[in-house]
Motif scaffolding. Structure first.
Motif, mmCIF file in Angstrom:
data_model
loop_
_atom_site.group_PDB
_atom_site.id
_atom_site.type_symbol
_atom_site.label_atom_id
_atom_site.label_comp_id
_atom_site.label_asym_id
_atom_site.label_seq_id
_atom_site.Cartn_x
_atom_site.Cartn_y
_atom_site.Cartn_z
ATOM 1 N N GLU A 135 0.813 -1.214 0.000
ATOM 2 C CA GLU A 135 0.000 0.000 0.000
ATOM 3 C C GLU A 135 0.849 1.267 0.000
ATOM 4 O O GLU A 135 0.459 2.269 -0.610
ATOM 5 N N ILE A 136 1.995 1.256 0.669
ATOM 6 C CA ILE A 136 2.826 2.459 0.778
ATOM 7 C C ILE A 136 3.266 2.948 -0.589
ATOM 8 O O ILE A 136 3.191 4.149 -0.881
ATOM 9 N N SER B 128 -6.104 -4.275 -8.505
ATOM 10 C CA SER B 128 -7.404 -4.109 -7.853
ATOM 11 C C SER B 128 -8.537 -4.558 -8.771
ATOM 12 O O SER B 128 -9.481 -5.230 -8.338
ATOM 13 N N HIS B 129 -8.449 -4.207 -10.037
ATOM 14 C CA HIS B 129 -9.481 -4.600 -11.000
ATOM 15 C C HIS B 129 -9.515 -6.120 -11.157
ATOM 16 O O HIS B 129 -10.591 -6.721 -11.223
ATOM 17 N N LEU C 112 -7.920 3.670 -4.932
ATOM 18 C CA LEU C 112 -6.823 3.186 -4.099
ATOM 19 C C LEU C 112 -7.336 2.695 -2.738
ATOM 20 O O LEU C 112 -6.813 1.725 -2.185
ATOM 21 N N ALA C 113 -8.379 3.325 -2.231
ATOM 22 C CA ALA C 113 -8.995 2.856 -0.977
ATOM 23 C C ALA C 113 -9.589 1.456 -1.173
ATOM 24 O O ALA C 113 -9.479 0.596 -0.291
ATOM 25 N N HIS D 112 -8.480 -0.723 -3.355
ATOM 26 C CA HIS D 112 -7.296 -1.582 -3.467
ATOM 27 C C HIS D 112 -6.796 -1.965 -2.076
ATOM 28 O O HIS D 112 -6.499 -3.142 -1.811
ATOM 29 N N ASP D 113 -6.692 -0.999 -1.178
ATOM 30 C CA ASP D 113 -6.206 -1.273 0.171
ATOM 31 C C ASP D 113 -7.109 -2.271 0.899
ATOM 32 O O ASP D 113 -6.628 -3.192 1.560
ATOM 33 N N ALA D 114 -8.415 -2.086 0.775
ATOM 34 C CA ALA D 114 -9.357 -2.995 1.426
ATOM 35 C C ALA D 114 -9.265 -4.400 0.831
ATOM 36 O O ALA D 114 -9.343 -5.394 1.560
ATOM 37 N N GLN D 115 -9.090 -4.486 -0.473
ATOM 38 C CA GLN D 115 -8.973 -5.795 -1.126
ATOM 39 C C GLN D 115 -7.722 -6.530 -0.646
ATOM 40 O O GLN D 115 -7.764 -7.737 -0.391
ATOM 41 N N ILE D 116 -6.620 -5.817 -0.532
ATOM 42 C CA ILE D 116 -5.366 -6.429 -0.092
ATOM 43 C C ILE D 116 -5.515 -6.970 1.327
ATOM 44 O O ILE D 116 -4.950 -8.014 1.667
ATOM 45 N N GLU D 117 -6.288 -6.278 2.159
ATOM 46 C CA GLU D 117 -6.465 -6.718 3.539
ATOM 47 C C GLU D 117 -7.306 -7.992 3.645
ATOM 48 O O GLU D 117 -7.080 -8.808 4.531
ATOM 49 N N VAL D 118 -8.282 -8.179 2.757
ATOM 50 C CA VAL D 118 -9.180 -9.326 2.900
ATOM 51 C C VAL D 118 -8.837 -10.498 1.982
ATOM 52 O O VAL D 118 -9.229 -11.626 2.267
#
Length: 164
Positions: free
Chosen positions: A42-43, A71-72, A121-122, A124-130
């Motif tokens: 994410e950074i 993300s897509h 991007l938000a 994307h961040d949520a997807q990476i977390e779950v």
């Protein structure tokens, strides 16, 4: 030994160890990303977004484009599918920024385009977390292979190349 019996397998002193290791690898792959690994991913994207809002170079644009492409692909696989429209708006904003940057030499996101990219991007961040670790790794490999080979490119990738 008679022909009706299979030949014995050669003794492997590490057989149990190898079996345990493969079970552990499958269990780890099914777990979500570690917090520090997700943060590292994410950074880079957040720094690229910040640089694009303040006026940056092409590299920041491509870093953010890669994150949105991942993300897509995650959304296409069912992780956050309900937010795919936000991701596509962010992708369209990047295409507009690239076209503007190619004309003027300044790659910048302003106004609605900056908000669209930030929203994507938000997601994307949520997807990476779950998403599971295995899925994230597979998606990154898939997107990288698709871009490198030039085959089966998405509409976004084609637009980014056309804008070049």
């Amino acid at each position: 030994m008679s022909r009706s019996q299979k030949p014995r397998r050669k003794y492997d002193p590490n057989r149990t160890l190898n079996r345990c290791a493969s079970i552990a690898e499958r269990a780890i792959a099914a777990m979500p990303m570690r917090a520090d690994a997700a943060r590292d991913i994410e950074i880079a994207a957040h720094i690229a977004l910040d640089r694009l809002i303040n006026g940056a170079d092409k590299d920041s644009l491509y870093i953010l484009a890669s994150a949105l492409d991942v993300s897509h692909e995650l959304a296409a696989r069912g992780v956050g599918i309900e937010h795919i429209a936000d991701v596509e708006r962010g992708m369209a904003a990047l295409v507009r920024a690239k076209k503007h940057g190619d004309r003027t030499g300044v790659w910048v996101l302003t106004g609605a385009d900056a908000r669209a990219a930030s929203g994507a991007l938000a997601v994307h961040d949520a997807q990476i977390e779950v998403a599971s670790r295995a899925m994230v790794v597979d998606v990154i490999k898939t997107v990288t292979a698709r871009v490198e080979s030039g085959a089966r490119e998405t509409e976004f990738e084609v637009m980014m190349l056309e804008a070049a």
